[in-house]
Design a protein around this motif. Structure first.
Motif, PDB file in Angstrom:
ATOM      1  N   ASP A 136      -4.809  -9.738 -14.817  1.00 37.26           N
ATOM      2  CA  ASP A 136      -4.111  -8.850 -13.902  1.00 37.26           C
ATOM      3  C   ASP A 136      -4.671  -7.431 -13.980  1.00 37.26           C
ATOM      4  OD1 ASP A 136      -2.322  -8.341 -11.922  1.00 37.26           O
ATOM      5  OD2 ASP A 136      -0.522  -8.682 -13.125  1.00 37.26           O
ATOM      6  N   TYR A 137      -4.576  -6.723 -12.855  1.00 40.70           N
ATOM      7  CA  TYR A 137      -5.046  -5.342 -12.792  1.00 40.70           C
ATOM      8  C   TYR A 137      -4.359  -4.649 -11.638  1.00 40.70           C
ATOM      9  CZ  TYR A 137      -7.916  -7.044  -8.914  1.00 40.70           C
ATOM     10  OH  TYR A 137      -8.336  -7.596  -7.731  1.00 40.70           O
ATOM     11  N   ILE A 138      -4.505  -3.320 -11.603  1.00 38.88           N
ATOM     12  CA  ILE A 138      -4.030  -2.522 -10.472  1.00 38.88           C
ATOM     13  C   ILE A 138      -5.131  -1.557 -10.061  1.00 38.88           C
ATOM     14  CG2 ILE A 138      -1.599  -2.639 -11.145  1.00 38.88           C
ATOM     15  CD1 ILE A 138      -1.944   0.366 -12.067  1.00 38.88           C
ATOM     16  N   PRO A 139      -5.178  -1.145  -8.790  1.00 38.20           N
ATOM     17  CA  PRO A 139      -6.021   0.005  -8.434  1.00 38.20           C
ATOM     18  C   PRO A 139      -5.547   1.225  -9.226  1.00 38.20           C
ATOM     19  CG  PRO A 139      -5.209  -1.122  -6.476  1.00 38.20           C
ATOM     20  CD  PRO A 139      -4.453  -1.685  -7.629  1.00 38.20           C
ATOM     21  N   VAL A 140      -6.467   2.008  -9.734  1.00 42.15           N
ATOM     22  CA  VAL A 140      -6.139   3.012 -10.746  1.00 42.15           C
ATOM     23  C   VAL A 140      -5.087   4.010 -10.284  1.00 42.15           C
ATOM     24  CG1 VAL A 140      -8.021   4.578 -10.093  1.00 42.15           C
ATOM     25  CG2 VAL A 140      -7.166   4.573 -12.442  1.00 42.15           C
ATOM     26  N   ALA A 141      -5.091   4.368  -9.005  1.00 41.09           N
ATOM     27  CA  ALA A 141      -4.173   5.401  -8.521  1.00 41.09           C
ATOM     28  C   ALA A 141      -2.789   4.862  -8.169  1.00 41.09           C
ATOM     29  CB  ALA A 141      -4.769   6.102  -7.300  1.00 41.09           C
ATOM     30  N   ARG A 142      -2.496   3.629  -8.521  1.00 39.70           N
ATOM     31  CA  ARG A 142      -1.199   3.035  -8.190  1.00 39.70           C
ATOM     32  C   ARG A 142      -0.317   2.855  -9.428  1.00 39.70           C
ATOM     33  NH1 ARG A 142      -2.473   4.710  -4.487  1.00 39.70           N
ATOM     34  NH2 ARG A 142      -0.477   5.699  -4.878  1.00 39.70           N
TER      35      ARG A 142
ATOM     36  N   HIS B  29       8.044  -0.045  -9.456  1.00 40.57           N
ATOM     37  CA  HIS B  29       8.367  -1.195  -8.616  1.00 40.57           C
ATOM     38  C   HIS B  29       7.730  -2.478  -9.150  1.00 40.57           C
ATOM     39  CE1 HIS B  29       9.989   1.723  -5.838  1.00 40.57           C
ATOM     40  NE2 HIS B  29       8.811   2.319  -5.734  1.00 40.57           N
ATOM     41  N   PRO B  30       7.993  -2.862 -10.398  1.00 38.56           N
ATOM     42  CA  PRO B  30       7.421  -4.112 -10.907  1.00 38.56           C
ATOM     43  C   PRO B  30       7.889  -5.304 -10.069  1.00 38.56           C
ATOM     44  CG  PRO B  30       9.198  -3.334 -12.329  1.00 38.56           C
ATOM     45  CD  PRO B  30       8.914  -2.230 -11.365  1.00 38.56           C
ATOM     46  N   GLY B  31       6.972  -6.242  -9.860  1.00 40.60           N
ATOM     47  CA  GLY B  31       7.296  -7.426  -9.079  1.00 40.60           C
ATOM     48  C   GLY B  31       7.154  -7.255  -7.586  1.00 40.60           C
ATOM     49  N   THR B  32       6.836  -6.047  -7.124  1.00 38.29           N
ATOM     50  CA  THR B  32       6.710  -5.777  -5.693  1.00 38.29           C
ATOM     51  C   THR B  32       5.309  -6.142  -5.211  1.00 38.29           C
ATOM     52  OG1 THR B  32       8.290  -3.965  -5.855  1.00 38.29           O
ATOM     53  CG2 THR B  32       6.850  -3.980  -3.929  1.00 38.29           C
ATOM     54  N   PRO B  33       5.180  -6.803  -4.067  1.00 44.08           N
ATOM     55  CA  PRO B  33       3.852  -7.117  -3.543  1.00 44.08           C
ATOM     56  C   PRO B  33       3.197  -5.904  -2.892  1.00 44.08           C
ATOM     57  CG  PRO B  33       5.528  -7.957  -2.062  1.00 44.08           C
ATOM     58  CD  PRO B  33       6.253  -7.403  -3.256  1.00 44.08           C
ATOM     59  N   TYR B  34       1.883  -5.893  -2.890  1.00 41.91           N
ATOM     60  CA  TYR B  34       1.117  -4.844  -2.217  1.00 41.91           C
ATOM     61  C   TYR B  34      -0.218  -5.433  -1.781  1.00 41.91           C
ATOM     62  CZ  TYR B  34      -1.662  -4.358  -6.526  1.00 41.91           C
ATOM     63  OH  TYR B  34      -2.480  -4.601  -7.605  1.00 41.91           O
ATOM     64  N   ARG B  35      -0.869  -4.794  -0.838  1.00 44.11           N
ATOM     65  CA  ARG B  35      -2.153  -5.251  -0.328  1.00 44.11           C
ATOM     66  C   ARG B  35      -3.290  -4.483  -0.984  1.00 44.11           C
ATOM     67  NH1 ARG B  35      -3.344  -9.675   2.197  1.00 44.11           N
ATOM     68  NH2 ARG B  35      -4.752  -8.673   3.695  1.00 44.11           N
ATOM     69  N   TYR B  36      -4.370  -5.194  -1.292  1.00 42.69           N
ATOM     70  CA  TYR B  36      -5.552  -4.559  -1.879  1.00 42.69           C
ATOM     71  C   TYR B  36      -6.759  -5.440  -1.613  1.00 42.69           C
ATOM     72  CZ  TYR B  36      -9.008  -3.132  -5.352  1.00 42.69           C
ATOM     73  OH  TYR B  36     -10.171  -2.736  -5.958  1.00 42.69           O
TER      74      TYR B  36
ATOM     75  N   ARG C  20      -1.230  -8.782  -3.721  1.00 41.62           N
ATOM     76  CA  ARG C  20      -1.051  -8.815  -5.172  1.00 41.62           C
ATOM     77  C   ARG C  20       0.373  -8.379  -5.519  1.00 41.62           C
ATOM     78  NH1 ARG C  20      -5.501  -9.447  -7.944  1.00 41.62           N
ATOM     79  NH2 ARG C  20      -4.520  -8.536  -9.793  1.00 41.62           N
ATOM     80  N   THR C  21       0.738  -8.514  -6.790  1.00 41.18           N
ATOM     81  CA  THR C  21       2.083  -8.155  -7.238  1.00 41.18           C
ATOM     82  C   THR C  21       1.975  -7.240  -8.446  1.00 41.18           C
ATOM     83  OG1 THR C  21       2.942 -10.279  -6.486  1.00 41.18           O
ATOM     84  CG2 THR C  21       4.306  -9.040  -8.042  1.00 41.18           C
TER      85      THR C  21
ATOM     86  N   LYS D 158       9.079  10.299 -13.459  1.00 49.48           N
ATOM     87  CA  LYS D 158      10.110   9.264 -13.313  1.00 49.48           C
ATOM     88  C   LYS D 158       9.552   7.881 -13.654  1.00 49.48           C
ATOM     89  CE  LYS D 158      12.762  11.732  -9.733  1.00 49.48           C
ATOM     90  NZ  LYS D 158      12.002  12.981  -9.773  1.00 49.48           N
ATOM     91  N   ALA D 159       8.276   7.655 -13.311  1.00 48.98           N
ATOM     92  CA  ALA D 159       7.663   6.359 -13.612  1.00 48.98           C
ATOM     93  C   ALA D 159       7.530   6.157 -15.118  1.00 48.98           C
ATOM     94  CB  ALA D 159       6.297   6.274 -12.934  1.00 48.98           C
ATOM     95  N   PHE D 160       7.065   7.172 -15.836  1.00 47.88           N
ATOM     96  CA  PHE D 160       6.920   7.038 -17.285  1.00 47.88           C
ATOM     97  C   PHE D 160       8.274   6.895 -17.977  1.00 47.88           C
ATOM     98  CE2 PHE D 160       2.463   9.055 -17.558  1.00 47.88           C
ATOM     99  CZ  PHE D 160       1.876   7.805 -17.694  1.00 47.88           C
TER     100      PHE D 160
END
Length: 769
Positions: free
Chosen positions: A390-396, A403-410, A415-416, A442-444
């Motif tokens: 698993d990974y994320i685009p760095v700026a997300r 928003h864990p578990g939320t889908p997004y496009r990349y 992806r989730t 707020k995220a941290f």
């Protein structure tokens, strides 16, 4: 070959992102001097003396009091809590237990190995390599990030339309070619020396100023398209085309429209080397949407007269032209479009693949772009195998944590976002890189645990639950090198570690032991043994070429050795031009893709199958009438050593300096040297003001990198008193294709600040419990 003796007694060779240098301690003070072979040394070196033993340095391991008292879990006190000093054995025991709790209870996919930052000038003590190797060997892996804040959208787009990203940036148009062959350089976003003075690794010679100056003296013309006149050096005597920020795509389209309608485009090149031109041409001429993308259309979008756009197109035609698109253009909404359109413009001119011609994306963005590759490998520290896919685009990162578990496009995928319990950061400072810092706070706050290795009390360290002090480069030994710089040199330590600071390697080795993985992490080697091990492939490659190949002991006592370099042959794009059938590009068609079937198939409304004019969603209005350009600083690399002397000397009354046009300032009752408040719906910050006619009206420029310093951390959106523009920038992706960073531009209001100035506390250590 050896570079010879450094000179005066006591000076030891060392290197950094901003240049090779030598240093010594004398009468309790650090002295630094640049490498004697560097024709244009970087003043950022002068940050070292004041930073070395600054009060901002972290002397002991620290644990946040709330985490120590209440255990792991979400906590909005991060960033405003005090700390408890701990001894190394106790804090490593504590951290080892927490890592096992998360690893064994939730799996390694609940650990995010942040560690976003630049590649290290030292090949062994590279924080990213160290932490990733540790997480792979001791925890079974981690969720990683991909791409970069600097070039997030282009790194995704370029493989679809041009091929390998590294081919385009590193093996294409070189500074030598610019100096010798180019007839005209049009730089969208410029080639500011403050950017090319720094490198992802070591850099021994800053050649950019000299190359541009030689080109100009030979008769090469330079055209700067930017709201900032300083984005090209004065020596090149560039024509300054001051356009509205984020309008570059429209300007490029109008230039190509003029080339096409006047028969000045290279149709033979487009037919042989590209796919999709007829589809794009219909869009360009307005046949698909009823709107020709001509100069009259582009004039109000760009703020340029239509006849000036037409004249620029005619000036480019028929010359050995280089089209440069800076990183800055793609760090904005729809950032993929100017990168794509820049390639189309270069293709229409027919110059791609010629010496000193074509498309030089990001030339000048960093010191190792436009330079030759070394012909032998440089030392590389293996990170091991990551057991987590698993990974994320760095700026997300904020999106992931909020928003864990939320889908997004990349990049054509849905992806989730993973559910992260623990973030481990070593190297990098998200409270510099990221946007909308109040949202990041707020995220941290949602995490169970945040662990940070740091040498100083950055805002990221102040939000951590466990803070482990690590050494500065001058306090450890390493090998300095870069794949695009010929100098390989020993980095001998100049001073002992500050306080109880330890190398990342030593920290991870002892931590790995607590997780039963010391042997897997260290392979039984000390630091010096690792340096010898990493040096050997380079030595063997030199010997295989019949070149001098000194043993490690000889190398370690030297001032460095020059490595052989590959020829300046234009890379894959040159080979493609010479024979496109035998040397296809690494794109689906093997050609330059003006229209991409792949991207069109993704069906993303904000990134269609060919370059398109997608105007910015957020534009100046009554509430925020100015465009803020949050670009890179001149006196430091990002936020590194912001507390150094060179960085501090550039500030006004201790605050970062914003630049405005005198007419804009007069309309707001602002004078040179005032302190101003910049604000919008996301936050506010204070800055000093400098007035200049070298900036477009309606634009304010405030560089990034001033450490985030909230006046009242208890507030939801506290005022940053130090001048960090990322309290103002938007935390949104460039598009669903790349999800890149959009932090270059935002909209703001500005007013003179007449209240009592809050003190700057960015460098003060937090309170101890």
């Amino acid at each position: 070959m050896s570079l010879g003796d450094a000179g005066e007694a006591g000076f030891l060779p060392h290197t950094s992102h901003w240049g090779v240098f030598s240093a010594r301690m004398r009468d309790g003070e650090l002295e630094v001097r640049p490498h004697p072979g560097d024709p244009d040394p970087n003043g950022i070196l002068e940050n070292f003396p004041a930073a070395l033993r600054h009060r901002a340095r972290i002397a002991r391991p620290m644990v946040r009091r709330g985490w120590l008292e209440n255990g792991p879990g979400p906590d909005d006190r991060r960033g405003r809590d005090d700390y408890v000093p701990m001894a190394w054995p106790a804090v490593l025991d504590l951290l080892g237990s927490e890592l096992m709790r998360v690893r064994d209870g939730f799996g390694p996919g609940a650990i995010f190995g942040g560690s976003y930052g630049w590649a290290s000038a030292g090949r062994f003590h590279h924080a990213q390599s160290q932490i990733h190797r540790f997480l792979n060997t001791a925890c079974g892996g981690y969720v990683k990030s991909v791409n970069s804040y600097s070039s997030g959208s282009s790194q995704v787009l370029v493989p679809h339309i041009i091929g390998e990203y590294e081919d385009l940036t590193k093996r294409n148009v070189s500074w030598e070619q610019i100096a010798e062959h180019s007839e005209i350089v049009i730089a969208f976003g410029g080639m500011a020396l403050k950017n090319s003075m720094v490198a992802g690794g070591s850099v021994s010679k800053h050649v950019e100023r000299g190359a541009m100056q030689r080109a100009a003296e030979r008769g090469c013309e330079f055209v700067l398209v930017s709201p900032l006149r300083s984005d090209l050096p004065d020596e090149v005597r560039a024509q300054w085309v001051s356009c509205i920020p984020a309008s570059d795509t429209a300007l490029m389209m109008a230039i190509v429209h003029t080339l096409v309608t006047e028969g000045l485009h290279d149709r033979a090149f487009l037919d042989r080397y590209t796919v999709g031109w007829p589809v794009f041409e219909r869009y360009l001429l307005g046949e698909t949407d009823g709107q020709p993308k001509d100069a009259a259309w582009a004039a109000p979008l760009t703020g340029l007269p239509a006849d000036e756009i037409v004249a620029l197109a005619r000036r480019l035609a028929g010359k050995r032209a280089v089209v440069v698109v800076s990183h800055s253009l793609q760090r904005a909404e729809h950032g993929e479009q100017p990168v794509w359109m820049g390639m189309v413009l270069a293709a229409a001119l027919g110059q791609i693949g010629l010496p000193g011609g074509g498309y030089a994306y990001a030339l000048g963005a960093i010191a190792y772009y436009g330079r030759r590759f070394n012909a032998v490998p440089v030392p590389t520290f293996s990170q091991g195998r990551n057991g987590v896919c698993d990974y994320i685009p760095v700026a997300r990162i904020s999106d992931m944590l909020l928003h864990p578990g939320t889908p997004y496009r990349y990049n054509g995928q849905t992806r989730t976002y993973p559910a992260i319990k623990l973030v481990y950061w070593a190297g990098g400072n998200p409270f510099h890189h990221h946007q909308d810092l109040n949202r990041l706070r707020k995220a941290f706050a949602r995490l169970d645990t945040l662990v940070v290795h740091e040498l100083a009390w950055t805002a990221t360290a102040r939000h951590a639950d466990i803070v482990l002090p690590c050494t500065m480069t001058l306090e450890r030994e390493d090998i300095g090198a870069s794949s695009n710089d010929p100098l390989l040199l020993p980095m001998r330590p100049v001073v002992p570690p500050y306080g109880e600071a330890r190398d990342d390697y030593a920290i991870f080795a002892d931590l790995a032991e607590r997780l039963g993985a010391r042997e897997a992490f260290t392979e039984g080697r000390s630091v010096r043994q690792w340096l010898e091990h990493l040096y050997e492939p380079t030595r063997a490659a030199l010997a295989a070429r019949g070149l001098p190949a000194p043993r490690f002991a000889e190398f370690w006592e030297s001032e460095g050795y020059e490595l052989p370099q590959q020829p300046d042959d234009g890379g894959r794009l040159r080979a493609f031009r010479q024979d496109p059938e035998r040397n296809p590009l690494a794109t689906p068609s093997g050609k330059l893709e003006i229209f991409s079937e792949t991207i069109a198939g993704f069906g993303e409304a904000d990134c269609p199958g060919h370059p398109a004019w997608l105007g910015p969603v957020h534009v100046p209005d009554e509430a925020a009438p100015y465009v803020l350009v949050a670009n890179q600083p001149r006196t430091r690399l990002h936020s590194q050593l912001d507390f150094g002397g060179h960085s501090g000397a550039s500030k006004h009354r201790g605050r970062e300096v914003a630049r405005m046009h005198p007419d804009d300032a007069a309309a707001r009752g602002i004078r040179e040297g005032d302190i101003v408040r910049l604000f919008n719906e996301r936050g506010a910050c204070l800055a000093g003001v400098a007035l200049t006619d070298g900036i477009r009206r309606g634009v304010i420029q405030l560089p990034t990198g001033a450490w985030y310093d909230p006046a009242d951390p208890e507030e939801d959106k506290p005022l940053c008193v130090h001048g960090n523009p990322n309290v103002l920038t938007r935390d949104i992706g460039t598009s669903a294709l790349a999800q890149g960073c959009t932090g270059q531009l935002t909209t703001v209001q500005v007013e003179r600040f007449d209240g009592n100035l809050p003190p700057i506390q960015a460098y003060d250590p937090p309170a101890l419990a």
